[in-house]
Design an enzyme around this catalytic site. Sequence first.
Site, PDB file in Angstrom:
ATOM      1  N   ALA A  26      58.920 -41.759  42.054  1.00 52.22           N
ATOM      2  CA  ALA A  26      57.638 -41.200  42.506  1.00 52.22           C
ATOM      3  C   ALA A  26      56.530 -41.762  41.616  1.00 52.22           C
ATOM      4  O   ALA A  26      55.717 -41.027  41.054  1.00 52.22           O
ATOM      5  CB  ALA A  26      57.660 -39.675  42.491  1.00 52.22           C
ATOM      6  N   HIS A  31      52.748 -44.175  35.426  1.00 55.22           N
ATOM      7  CA  HIS A  31      53.911 -45.055  35.285  1.00 55.22           C
ATOM      8  C   HIS A  31      53.491 -46.517  35.260  1.00 55.22           C
ATOM      9  O   HIS A  31      54.043 -47.319  34.489  1.00 55.22           O
ATOM     10  CB  HIS A  31      54.879 -44.842  36.455  1.00 55.22           C
ATOM     11  N   SER A 182      51.206 -36.730  36.898  1.00 52.04           N
ATOM     12  CA  SER A 182      52.595 -36.305  37.012  1.00 52.04           C
ATOM     13  C   SER A 182      53.034 -36.425  38.456  1.00 52.04           C
ATOM     14  O   SER A 182      52.240 -36.206  39.380  1.00 52.04           O
ATOM     15  CB  SER A 182      52.750 -34.852  36.543  1.00 52.04           C
TER      16      SER A 182
END
Length: 273
Positions: A26, A31, A182
């Site tokens: 995800a 990231h 997140s």
Amino acid sequence: MRIVADPATFPARPQQARILVPTMGALHEGHLELIRRARSFAGPNGEVAVSIFVNPIQFDRPDDLAAYPRPLEDDLEKCRAEGVDLVFTPEADSIFFPDRSTTVLEYSLSKTLCGATRPGHFDGVCTIVLKLFNLIQPSAAVFGEKDYQQLAIIRRMVRDLNVPVEIIAHPTIRESDGLAMSSRNTRLTPEQRTDAPRIRRALVSAAKMLTPASILDTARAAIESPLNRIDYLQLVDAETLEPATDLKRSSLLATAVFYDKVRLIDNHAVPWH
């Protein structure tokens, strides 16, 4: 970009650097920033490897595991766009033997914060990270500071077990309104998403107070709303993660907050004074 699903076929580490970014998928901009940091360390001749694995043994709530997003094809496209060299996407039954009887435990840094409210969570984290290190054989790995306790525990594990992997920390990546990025943010309702940035504002404001008690009182009053529930709110020593009784050493103000079943974490450094 090579995609590897079977641990038995993982390619040996090249002579150049291989930098790992461990994820549960995800993928979001946070990231991608970790991937870019990995590329800067790998250099033009090194490899950037990303693992995408939703680790079942670090979840303390079955509903949280079941609800965790798994947009694999979208994740792979993002990895391609960032020039990732290698993506590891194993299934759980290829990672964990059905009769497995070995777990990696950390006994000190995991006593507080998430470790206190999520029994067994960091046992699962340490076990999977060590397995990833053994399988992928990176020269270094990048972890975000949003998961400050996780970062500290992985560093301790690497030190204590003489694991030949350098741990690289990267600052928390935030949305424009301050909410820490997140994968769980996508599960917030519009009303909850509008409310959630109060967490960051509360930590920053409270860190300006002059005593541990006033820091915690200020943060709690600013975080609480009819939409959320505080799982924990603690001021801890930034090195030992033990509760801070004064401000003579650098501290960390950390919290986990539930919006319905969605659990968000964040932290903020409190300098000594």
